[in-house]
Design a protein around this motif. Structure first.
Motif, mmCIF file in Angstrom:
data_model
loop_
_atom_site.group_PDB
_atom_site.id
_atom_site.type_symbol
_atom_site.label_atom_id
_atom_site.label_comp_id
_atom_site.label_asym_id
_atom_site.label_seq_id
_atom_site.Cartn_x
_atom_site.Cartn_y
_atom_site.Cartn_z
ATOM 1 N N GLN A 51 2.275 63.009 0.864
ATOM 2 C CA GLN A 51 3.581 63.236 1.482
ATOM 3 C C GLN A 51 4.042 61.996 2.243
ATOM 4 N N GLY A 67 5.187 59.367 -0.146
ATOM 5 C CA GLY A 67 6.513 59.708 -0.652
ATOM 6 C C GLY A 67 7.584 59.414 0.383
ATOM 7 N N ASP A 68 7.324 59.761 1.647
ATOM 8 C CA ASP A 68 8.297 59.479 2.711
ATOM 9 C C ASP A 68 8.477 57.976 2.894
ATOM 10 N N GLN A 69 7.378 57.226 2.777
ATOM 11 C CA GLN A 69 7.487 55.770 2.901
ATOM 12 C C GLN A 69 8.330 55.190 1.767
ATOM 13 N N ARG A 70 8.054 55.645 0.535
ATOM 14 C CA ARG A 70 8.824 55.135 -0.606
ATOM 15 C C ARG A 70 10.313 55.426 -0.433
ATOM 16 N N HIS A 71 10.612 56.628 0.040
ATOM 17 C CA HIS A 71 12.022 56.985 0.222
ATOM 18 C C HIS A 71 12.674 56.105 1.279
ATOM 19 N N LEU A 72 11.992 55.912 2.411
ATOM 20 C CA LEU A 72 12.567 55.104 3.484
ATOM 21 C C LEU A 72 12.751 53.658 3.037
ATOM 22 N N SER A 94 13.213 52.618 0.002
ATOM 23 C CA SER A 94 14.322 52.583 -0.966
ATOM 24 C C SER A 94 15.664 52.640 -0.247
ATOM 25 N N VAL A 95 15.729 53.389 0.857
ATOM 26 C CA VAL A 95 16.965 53.450 1.642
ATOM 27 C C VAL A 95 17.281 52.077 2.228
ATOM 28 N N ALA A 123 18.876 52.948 8.141
ATOM 29 C CA ALA A 123 17.564 53.576 8.299
ATOM 30 C C ALA A 123 17.288 53.762 9.778
#
Length: 456
Positions: free
Chosen positions: A194, A197-202, A204-205, A212
């Motif tokens: 999890q 996944g949160d790191q990848r999303h941040l 990418s933002v 951010a």
């Protein structure tokens, strides 16, 4: 108190059920009332199965174990954690009596045990602490049950009772410990997945140029976006890929030790830059993206420090150092450009964006690069060694601001030699290089990169 965590086939195998019932019937609760941790419905259900005295005895047994755990393992937790822990221990005490009474079921942890283990995993507490707590309870309860067996009447039943108590209690706690460790590790894996996944999303933002939350960046990435950032990419060169693949032909390099090595190199780069641990993203196209951050700006001395590393079998592309969230993004994009140009320069271990920025901007299309070089340099783009020496002289002349003296010193030749070579360049080009300095300088840069990689 319905609970599934019972052990099939491990209830006094050598003792008749009547003996088990007599043992439970002889349980005497303490004179003082101990308030149960479980709710009234669970207590009523357990009482119906085991009897009131046995349940009250189990509640007291659970409270004694709970107090013993708190005495030996001191840690700060919210009240809800301790409530769940007390319920988990009390439920286990009742479940153990159910086993002694002959109940069987598929072994699972009870909901409160799962909650306690999940809390420990989320707080990153070592699972050894939880196992230690279970062993404290096991020692306490084993002594209690052995004391009961030693005073059991009639005396001829004591040996089978002792053997059965030992088998049941030991098996019960062994399975509990195994289940706790398994659940803890599984929960840690879920949390790590999890978090990734949160790191990848941040990331990418941020890389998309969107806003951010700085607090989220500090929590998830360990990065203060307000600082100065230097992004870089590290990847295995072709020879390293071949070596690793030969060692583990069934797995790609990043799965056979390559990624771990790249992460270590990223740590070394960050240390060379005078930074703490870098933020490292997942492999992308065979390269490992990373960011080093610090309060003060980066300088040319930092670039020199990275060049001095020379890690075996690895290449590094340094981006342009920039401050803030915008800099976090721009530095990474620059590092990507530097890596793209690095494909044209296989001999360079470290490629710095600032040194190839113009080439990166112009060199997106290799075929068009060849056209441009040919159009600008004409016969001067040839492969002969003498022609290459003329190009190197002219490129050095441009790089040093048109100074004959500095060019001669850089090339370790006489000033007149530089003049002679520049005259030959003019004859080959059919014009003075100063007539189109920007185009000529860019073409020389592109040609120099292309000649380092004859296949490009």
């Amino acid at each position: 108190m319905r609970s599934p965590n019972l052990v099939p086939g491990l209830y006094f195998p050598s003792m008749a059920e009547a003996i088990a019932r007599r043992l439970l019937a002889g349980l005497t609760p303490p004179p003082e009332t101990v308030e149960p941790a479980c709710d009234a419905t669970e207590i009523a259900e357990a009482t119906a199965a085991l009897g009131e005295d046995a349940v009250r005895w189990a509640i007291a047994l659970g409270r004694t174990a709970f107090d013993a755990v708190l005495r030996e393992i001191r840690a700060e937790h919210p009240p809800e954690f301790y409530l769940r822990l007390s319920r988990a221990i009390e439920r286990s005490a009742v479940d153990l009596l159910r086993l002694l009474a002959g109940a069987t079921a598929e072994f699972t942890l009870n909901p409160d045990q799962l909650a306690v283990v999940g809390s420990a995993a989320r707080d990153e507490l070592p699972f050894e602490n939880t196992v230690h707590g279970l062993r404290i309870i096991q020692r306490s309860w084993t002594r209690t049950f052995l004391d009961l067996a030693e005073t059991h009447r009639p005396a001829r039943e004591r040996i089978p009772v002792l053997r059965a108590v030992t088998e049941v209690v030991t098996s019960f706690f062994d399975q509990t410990v195994d289940a706790v460790v398994s659940e803890y590790l599984a929960e840690r894996q879920r949390l790590l997945a999890q978090r990734r996944g949160d790191q990848r999303h941040l990331v990418s933002v941020i890389l998309a140029g969107q806003h951010a939350d700085p607090a989220a960046a500090r929590t998830l990435l360990g990065v203060d976006l307000a600082r100065h950032h230097l992004a870089f990419l590290v990847w295995l060169d072709d020879s390293s890929n071949e070596h690793l693949t030969a060692q583990s032909p069934e797995r790609p390099p990043e799965q056979s030790g390559g990624q771990g090595y790249l992460e270590q190199v990223a740590q070394d780069v960050a240390r060379a830059l005078g930074c703490g641990d870098p933020f490292v993203a997942g492999l992308d196209g065979g390269a490992l993206p990373a960011w080093a951050s610090r309060p003060r700006p980066f300088t040319d001395a930092d670039t020199a420090a990275v060049r001095a590393l020379e890690p075996a079998g690895v290449r590094i592309a340094l981006g342009q150092p920039e401050p803030g969230a915008v800099g976090f993004r721009r530095s990474h994009l620059a590092a990507q450009d530097a890596r793209r140009i690095a494909k044209w320069t296989p001999t360079a271990r470290v490629v710095v964006y600032a040194e190839v920025a113009l080439v990166a901007l112009l060199g997106n299309d290799l075929e068009r690069v060849r056209w441009f070089v040919g159009e600008q340099l004409g016969p001067l783009a040839g492969d002969a060694p003498a022609t290459a020496e003329l190009r190197r002289t002219l490129l050095t002349f441009f790089d040093l601001g048109g100074s004959l003296v500095k060019t001669a010193a850089a090339l370790h030749v006489h000033r007149n030699t530089v003049v002679y070579r520049l005259q030959r360049v003019e004859r080959i080009l059919g014009r003075r290089p100063a007539e189109r300095p920007l185009e000529t300088h860019a073409a020389l840069r592109l040609a120099a990169l292309g000649r380092e990689n004859p296949q490009s």
